[in-house]
Scaffold this motif. Structure first.
Motif, PDB file in Angstrom:
ATOM      1  N   LYS A 115      29.591  37.694   7.010  1.00 54.52           N
ATOM      2  CA  LYS A 115      29.244  38.922   7.736  1.00 54.52           C
ATOM      3  C   LYS A 115      29.750  40.162   6.982  1.00 54.52           C
ATOM      4  O   LYS A 115      29.046  41.162   6.845  1.00 54.52           O
ATOM      5  N   LEU A 116      30.971  40.058   6.481  1.00 58.88           N
ATOM      6  CA  LEU A 116      31.554  41.198   5.759  1.00 58.88           C
ATOM      7  C   LEU A 116      30.782  41.474   4.462  1.00 58.88           C
ATOM      8  O   LEU A 116      30.524  42.635   4.112  1.00 58.88           O
ATOM      9  N   VAL A 117      30.382  40.421   3.765  1.00 55.73           N
ATOM     10  CA  VAL A 117      29.638  40.616   2.514  1.00 55.73           C
ATOM     11  C   VAL A 117      28.306  41.312   2.814  1.00 55.73           C
ATOM     12  O   VAL A 117      27.910  42.260   2.115  1.00 55.73           O
ATOM     13  N   LEU A 144      36.588  38.947  -1.598  1.00 55.55           N
ATOM     14  CA  LEU A 144      35.246  38.366  -1.489  1.00 55.55           C
ATOM     15  C   LEU A 144      34.195  39.450  -1.400  1.00 55.55           C
ATOM     16  O   LEU A 144      33.174  39.412  -2.089  1.00 55.55           O
ATOM     17  N   ALA A 145      34.463  40.434  -0.522  1.00 57.34           N
ATOM     18  CA  ALA A 145      33.475  41.491  -0.286  1.00 57.34           C
ATOM     19  C   ALA A 145      33.174  42.214  -1.587  1.00 57.34           C
ATOM     20  O   ALA A 145      32.016  42.457  -1.931  1.00 57.34           O
ATOM     21  N   VAL A 193      28.194  42.022  -5.083  1.00 60.06           N
ATOM     22  CA  VAL A 193      27.404  42.393  -6.270  1.00 60.06           C
ATOM     23  C   VAL A 193      26.718  41.163  -6.900  1.00 60.06           C
ATOM     24  O   VAL A 193      26.130  41.260  -7.977  1.00 60.06           O
ATOM     25  N   HIS A 194      26.827  40.013  -6.214  1.00 55.91           N
ATOM     26  CA  HIS A 194      26.141  38.803  -6.684  1.00 55.91           C
ATOM     27  C   HIS A 194      25.017  38.444  -5.708  1.00 55.91           C
ATOM     28  O   HIS A 194      24.936  38.993  -4.621  1.00 55.91           O
ATOM     29  N   ILE A 243      30.417  32.797 -10.318  1.00 60.00           N
ATOM     30  CA  ILE A 243      30.660  34.245 -10.390  1.00 60.00           C
ATOM     31  C   ILE A 243      30.539  34.660 -11.859  1.00 60.00           C
ATOM     32  O   ILE A 243      31.124  34.020 -12.741  1.00 60.00           O
ATOM     33  N   THR A 244      29.764  35.720 -12.099  1.00 62.31           N
ATOM     34  CA  THR A 244      29.473  36.078 -13.492  1.00 62.31           C
ATOM     35  C   THR A 244      29.874  37.502 -13.846  1.00 62.31           C
ATOM     36  O   THR A 244      29.850  37.873 -15.009  1.00 62.31           O
TER      37      THR A 244
END
Ligand code: NAD
Length: 367
Positions: free
Chosen positions: A49-51, A76-77, A82-83, A99-100
């Motif tokens: 939810k936060l993301v 995390l957010a 951004v992914h 994750i990149t």
């Protein structure tokens, strides 16, 4: 940076801790939004939810203020926003994506002396029966602000649980297979600071020196375990959090004497060092005697700060030990750093010892 998301829990906003961050930022012309849907030991859904919220409102910086729960969610957010995809896609045990790239700029401000999240590259999430992590160096904060004054309002129970969490980080880092002279220096200083201040911080919460020592201790322990890793105590603690919603610090605390007691023979010399660092003289004790004494002192410390010292004390029945063992066995990332290899039978034996409240030594079980 123009638009900043400040992530915290509702209680910390209510007592005005977040104002210390937002007021100066607003005065300096930044737009801030305070997100308070953080819960202790956050479930995956809270992270998702936060993301979504962070993506929708196009923030260009995140600031976390709170305990490990708020800080982990902030990490995390900043990165997952951004992914592509969901947080679930990036979980360590079951995720399929990597994750990149670096996330939004981030500042982390702990208000508990415990997790060390401000200096680690991990976010922990609660799943149905256990916990899992998202981990990558891009989760490291750009800036961490560790101010003991922010911990003065912590109630005794949270001070105890989070303080023993930090002590566990230092102890597990010190006996870890991945320990190095650098992490040893950090871990021993953390053990000294935490073990010699935690009783005062719990029973006299307004003692500034005790709060300062705990803050430094948890910060140093965080850097130590970020580099050397934590092991058996955490592997067995995660299912207690997942299945019984016991706070992370309490889960570690109730297991600490039993895991260390079981693996004692694999790290006798280091347990002797820990005993000395806690302020007890081991000069007339053999290495073996000192390591036994260390386990006793750890058990006493957990009891002195008011945490139940058996699983029974948390109303966990004997019938839960099989499923706890099943889930702990899956924490291979953590178990790999244990100085003693722990198979399924070992893990069950440790849970049973913690259930009964009686330390069991591996050398006696296998004899
Ligand atoms: P928490 O963040 O869940 O907070 C516990 C309670 O303390 C909350 O109710 C909160 O409102 C309250 N609180 C926090 N600061 C306060 C203050 N200054 N005054 C009064 N009340 C305050 O607890 P925690 O132990 O800091 O964090 C636990 C979480 O961190 C768990 O999800 C755990 O798995 C995770 N964790 C992460 C790492 C890491 O490296 N990322 C390491 C260990 C644990």
């Amino acid at each position: 940076v123009k638009k900043i998301l400040v992530i915290t829990d509702p209680f910390l906003k209510e007592i005005g801790l977040t104002d210390k961050v937002t007021h100066p930022l607003n005065e300096a012309g930044y737009i801030t939004d305070v997100y308070t849907d953080v819960v202790p030991e956050p479930p995956l859904a809270v992270g998702e939810k936060l993301v979504s919220y962070t993506r929708e409102h196009a923030f260009d910086m995140v600031i976390g203020i709170g305990g490990g729960s708020a800080l982990d969610l902030t990490k995390l957010a900043g990165v997952i926003a951004v992914h592509e995809g969901d947080v679930a896609d990036y979980l360590n045990l079951t995720g399929t994506k990597s994750i990149t790239k670096k996330g939004l700029p981030s500042i982390l401000i702990p208000t508990t002396s415990g997790t060390g999240s401000e200096v680690t590259n991990i976010s922990v999430l609660s799943l149905e029966t256990t916990k899992d992590v998202v981990t990558h160096d891009y989760l490291l904060a750009d800036v961490a602000i560790v101010d003991p004054a922010l911990t003065m309002s912590l109630p005794a129970k949270v001070t105890a649980a989070t303080g023993i969490d930090a002590l566990t980080h230092a102890i597990e880092a010190y006996v870890s297979k991945n320990a190095s002279p650098v992490t040893d220096a950090l871990a021993l200083q953390a053990i000294r600071l935490i073990s010699q201040s935690i009783r005062t911080a719990v029973h006299h919460g307004d003692n500034k020196q005790a709060r300062i020592d705990l803050s430094y201790g948890s910060y140093l322990a965080g850097i130590a375990f970020f580099n050397a890793g934590v092991a058996g105590v955490h592997a067995l603690a995660y299912p207690l959090g997942g299945q019984f919603h016991i706070a992370h610090g309490d889960s570690n605390a109730v297991l600490l004497p039993y895991v260390m007691g079981y693996i004692r023979s694999a790290c006798e010399k280091r347990m002797k060092d820990i005993l000395d660092t806690m302020g007890f003289s081991s000069t007339h004790l053999s290495q073996e005697e000192a390591s036994h004494r260390c386990v006793e002192e750890l058990k006493r410390l957990v009891e002195d700060v008011g945490i139940p010292s058996s699983l029974k004390g948390f109303n966990i029945g004997h019938d839960a030990l099989d499923s706890l063992t099943e889930d702990a066995t899956k924490q291979t990332r953590l178990l790999a750093r244990s100085p003693m290899e722990l198979c399924k039978e070992d893990i069950y034996t440790i849970y049973e010892a913690a259930f009964e409240g009686k330390v069991v030594d591996q050398t006696l079980v296998k004899a």
